[in-house]
Every structure is written in C-alpha cells, then in structure tokens.
Design an enzyme around this catalytic site. Sequence first.
Site, mmCIF file in Angstrom:
data_model
loop_
_atom_site.group_PDB
_atom_site.id
_atom_site.type_symbol
_atom_site.label_atom_id
_atom_site.label_comp_id
_atom_site.label_asym_id
_atom_site.label_seq_id
_atom_site.Cartn_x
_atom_site.Cartn_y
_atom_site.Cartn_z
ATOM 1 N N SER A 270 0.878 -1.177 0.000
ATOM 2 C CA SER A 270 0.000 0.000 0.000
ATOM 3 C C SER A 270 0.910 1.220 0.000
ATOM 4 C CB SER A 270 -0.870 -0.001 1.264
ATOM 5 O OG SER A 270 -1.487 1.254 1.480
ATOM 6 N N TYR B 62 -1.859 -1.027 10.534
ATOM 7 C CA TYR B 62 -1.894 -1.350 9.103
ATOM 8 C C TYR B 62 -0.615 -0.881 8.426
ATOM 9 C CZ TYR B 62 -3.549 -1.288 4.241
ATOM 10 O OH TYR B 62 -3.684 -1.480 2.895
#
Length: 263
Positions: A140, A153
């Site tokens: 990401s 995350y």
Amino acid sequence: MSFNNKIIWITGASSGIGEALTYELNQQGAKLIISSRRKETLEQVKNNCSNPSDIHIVTLDLAKTDELPSKAEEAISHWGHVDYLFNNGGISQRSNAIDTNLDVIRTVMEINFFGSVALTKAVLPSMIERESGHIVITSSVMGKFGTRLRSSYAASKHALHGYFDSLRQEVYDKNIKISLVCPGFIKTNVTKNALEGDGSKHNKMGKGQEHGMPADEFARKLIPKINRGKEEIYIGGSEIWAVYLKRFFPRLLNKMLRKVKVT
C-alpha cells in the site's frame, strides 16, 4: 511475455483487487489458483470467469500460518508448479494507536505480514528448484508512510517492504522476481472490513475508497507492470504523490498530513 498458460496463485481472491485480478488474468489465459477463507464466494468468482475450468480453489486463512505449508502443497500439486504468487490477502485497521488493543495489532500483523511470509516460504523452494518464479506482494502507499488511524496497518505494510526487499537480493541469482505493489485509494471494501481498536468491524466506507479507482481498472494497469518485472509499483490517484513527498520532502508531508482529514 504473456500470461497465457502461466500458473498463478492469488490470495484474497474473493473480493476487491484479488477478484479483479482473477477476472483479468483468466481472460488472458492463465491457469489460476484462487484463495480466501470463503469457499462459497470463491465459487461465485470462479463461475463469473470466462474460463472457469482453468481455476482451482484452495480455501485458506492467512492468520493460521501453521496450515499454509499444506495449502501450498495442495496448490502446487494441482497444476504441477506455481509461476506467480500474488500475496494479495490482507486486512486494514481504523483506530487511534492508543485505543488499539494489542491483540488487534497482532491480528493485523499475523494476516498481512506473517501470512504473506509463511505462504511465500512454502512456495519458494519449488521456485528455487525450477529457477523460475515471480512473487507479487500487495502492499500500500501506507507501506511508504503513515497517517492517523492506520498505525498497525502501516506497520504491517512497512514490514513487508523490509522483508521482501531483502528476499529479492537473496533469490536474484535463482531467476525469481519480487514485485511490491503500492495501491493508493482503490474502490474496495477494505475500509468496511477494517478492524477497530477493540477488534470489531469498522463497517464504514472511507471517503478515499468511495472515490477511488475501480478495482478492475487497477488490475488492468497493474498486470502490464508485473509483466515487465517492475520491482515497486504505485497505482492510484493524486495520493501517490505523497510517496515522493515522503522521499524528498518528509517534513512537508508530515505537515500536510496533520491537516488532512483521514477516514
């Protein structure tokens, strides 16, 4: 180079990016192994494909790393080998760090980091033996910087970069490629399925995802870059510029992020 008749294993294939990759690669003639926890949903994805006979389902839970070696044996034995492993399965988090239980942090790390590592380690020996393979990891933009509400995350995605950048050096002489993919905002249910600080499901669509790039468009843009063997790939909207700001103007990015509304 074409994906026709290539053996490709995709985790997280029941929705979002993984589902979109399944449809696109199936159309290109690949033979697929698709995985997630939900067999019924995987069956629906398979039946939606133009060539469902070229798809084999292996259900798995990335959090159960002790089961992944046997899942890899099942996958490899079906088609004989795996040319590409797409480590795409994962989970997100939406909570302030101070409010996030330690077991939630462990869950995010277990799925996003240890799950991808364990599956890769299970597949890697067969790739080394054949001296051929390509491992693709869905990271990401959060693997390059962090924002509020995403500490766990972002940590899991940063960890993927450290591990797979190192692995790339170790397997280079075995003709095995490693690609780290850094999506920006892609219109999937990743925010809805994110964990809150107490472990409950967030159940809200983030504004970034709501207005993000459709998953099928993302898949179409990603596949040619994988075909070219790019080592790190950024796909998304204007948020991708934050990666370069972090690299060249980190103080400016931090100042901007403190003012940006995050969801």
